[in-house]
Design an enzyme around this catalytic site. Structure first.
Site, short mmCIF file in Angstrom:
data_model
loop_
_atom_site.label_atom_id
_atom_site.label_comp_id
_atom_site.label_asym_id
_atom_site.label_seq_id
_atom_site.Cartn_x
_atom_site.Cartn_y
_atom_site.Cartn_z
N LYS A 183 0.86 -1.20 0.00
CA LYS A 183 0.00 0.00 0.00
C LYS A 183 0.89 1.24 0.00
O LYS A 183 1.54 1.55 1.00
CB LYS A 183 -0.92 0.06 1.23
CG LYS A 183 -1.96 1.18 1.05
CD LYS A 183 -2.63 1.59 2.34
CE LYS A 183 -1.95 2.72 3.05
NZ LYS A 183 -1.90 4.02 2.32
N CYS A 293 13.23 10.57 7.60
CA CYS A 293 13.14 9.99 8.94
C CYS A 293 14.45 10.13 9.70
O CYS A 293 14.45 10.27 10.91
CB CYS A 293 12.72 8.54 8.85
SG CYS A 293 13.73 7.60 7.69
#
Ligand code: NAP
Ligand code: MG
Length: 488
Positions: A183, A293
């Site tokens: 996804k 990140c």
């Protein structure tokens, strides 16, 4: 080559069992160009019903005598190389698609595609090198271990590096022989759908890879809760990481790997070349518009060079050219969407209110698209929100420190532990810091030194498990122990 610009979008439907299909519900959602706020495409919106179809296809592809399971490791490797060849052939188109969808500069998107191809090729090389061990603990037995693919895996990825995160996920999953339901993030589904078309063209059997664009609470949750998915790999926020792990715990105890947020310290000692250090620290936070990140989002500078460093940092940030991602002179495009723009501006305002000093930037740029002025804060204190929370935007927070002991404690006083950096000429300082800092990657006199061969992942709340390198393969393998009694 013609001038890069927004490309024609060829694939907008779900990819299940090697076919592009509408969502069961018939719904679609808008994909927005973050540089303009206008609609780029309408993409099929998958939900639980579609995830169920994809899992059925992936389960069939993983069944005992399926073409995928019957392949030799070399054949699997050849398929992966063929896919990498196709990605490389279409690299300019893919980079344009990524740039339009995400807002990163075309040049940065090209870098991401290059790194993705390197990742596919690196893992293609691993297919026939996965092996177990023999165990000679008892003369009456021949005992060995065998590493086997976990099975059907779900992969949920974010919008900051859409294609590269796909590569980090597909590389090890395909090398080990798993089958996949991916996804992509709702903001950035386009490069994954184009990649799906190349999977078919490369000749992968139906069901090995399925791509279901859709929203987290529906399609994402259906993946993390599905009883026939044996592992979920997630990259995104720590908040959603908790939800994924909880869903796995409540359903079938599927394996979980999480690559989450960070508030990574980059520590600069006063024995360094200040100008060079400022450039490393600048790239560490401003690359990808701060949407990384492992961004070096806490810049700790030793007191002897603090003021000089701040001046360099200010100059570098104020020189960044912000604008159209397809303009070759642009260095910073827009943030991903209105929510992230609001979050970044909210945190910038909190920094001002809490008493940090804005050296440059400090506000939105323009009114169209989601642009933020590159911002540098000095006089940042540990208890300020801009020193504690992941901003995920082009905002540098510069803190002052005096001693090694102090900076180690302050670097570690966070629940995150993804990455850390140190800049110094003193090898002893560098190694003491590397030993003491709680982080999955430590970069000395550099930053973001990531390659497909080097494991990457977080200590503490920054994640579970590792991606990349040999470590990354382990996340997709089960270990089977086989003991044979001899001479009965
Ligand atoms: P996010 O919500 O964690 O999104 C990451 C992925 O998880 C997306 O595909 C998302 O779908 C999906 N998701 C959301 N809710 C889910 C659920 N209940 N079950 C399963 N999957 C779910 O991240 P975000 O909202 O885009 O960004 C928020 C913050 O996360 C950022 O400010 C940043 O601090 C952090 N972040 C970290 C990284 C990283 O690389 N570690 C990447 C992106 C963001 P949707 O597309 O519907 O959201
Ligand atoms: Mg979200």
């Amino acid at each position: 080559m013609s001038k890069p610009g927004i490309p024609t979008i060829k694939f907008t439907k779900l990819f299940i069992n090697n076919e592009f299909v509408d969502a069961t519900s018939g719904k679609t959602f808008e994909v927005i160009n973050p540089a303009t706020g206008t609609v780029l495409a309408h993409v099929s919106e998958g939900d639980k019903a579609d995830v169920n179809k994809a899992v059925a296809a992936a389960s069939k592809a993983f069944s005992r005598n399926s073409p995928w399971r019957s392949m030799t490791a070399f054949e699997r490797s050849q398929l992966m190389q063929k896919f990498a060849d196709l990605v490389w052939e279409h690299r300019d188109y893919l980079a344009a698609l990524e740039s339009a969808d995400n807002g990163k500069t075309y040049a940065n998107a090209q870098g991401d595609i290059f790194a993705s191809v390197a990742t596919f090729r690196y893992y293609a090389g691993w297919c026939d090198k996965i092996k177990g061990t023999t165990i000679n603990d008892d003369p009456k037995y021949v005992t060995y271990t065998q590493k086997e693919p976990i099975g059907v895996v779900g992969q949920i990825i974010p919008w900051n590096y859409p294609f590269l995160m796909l590569a980090w996920k597909w590389g090890p999953a395909l090398a080990t022989g798993c089958t996949i339901i991916l996804k992509p993030a709702e903001q950035t589904p386009l490069s994954a759908l184009f990649a799906a078309s190349l999977i078919k063209e490369a000749g992968f059997p139906p069901g090995v890879i399925n791509v279901i664009p859709g929203y987290g609470p529906t399609a994402g949750a259906a993946i993390s809760e599905h009883p026939d998915i044996r592992k979920v790999a997630f990259t995104g926020s720590t908040e959603i990481g908790h939800i994924i792990m909880e869903a796995a715990a409540k359903t079938n105890l599927k394996r979980v790997s999480l690559e989450l947020g960070g508030k990574s310290p980059l520590v600069i000692f006063d024995d360094c070349d200040v100008k060079k250090a400022a450039q490393i620290a600048h790239n560490a936070i401003f690359d990808n518009h701060g949407q990384s990140c492992c961004a070096g989002s806490r810049t700790f500078v030793q007191s002897g060079i603090y003021d000089e460093f701040v001046q360099h940092a200010k100059k570098l940030a104020s020189q960044i050219k912000v604008g159209d991602p397809f303009d070759p002179t642009t260095q910073q495009g827009p943030q991903i969407d209105q929510d992230m723009l609001d979050k970044v501006i909210g945190l910038i305002n909190s920094g001002k209110q809490e008493g940090a000093v804005v050296e440059t930037g400090g506000e939105r740029l323009g009114t169209k698209g989601y642009f933020v002025k590159p911002t540098v804060f000095s006089q940042v204190q540990d208890n300020m929100r801009i020193a504690k929370e992941e901003i995920f935007g082009p905002v540098q927070s510069i803190l002052k420190f005096k001693t090694m002991d102090e900076v180690i404690d302050r670097a570690n006083s966070t629940n995150y532990g993804l990455a850390a950096g140190i800049i110094t000429q003193d090898i002893d300082k560098a190694l003491l810091f590397a030993k003491s800092v709680e982080a999955g990657s430590v970069w000395i006199n550099c930053y973001d030194a990531i390659t497909p061969a080097r494991p990457f992942g977080g200590f503490k709340n920054s994640g579970v498990g590792r991606e990349l390198g040999e470590e990354g393969l382990k996340e997709y393998l089960e270990v089977k122990t086989i003991a044979i009694k001899v001479g009965i």
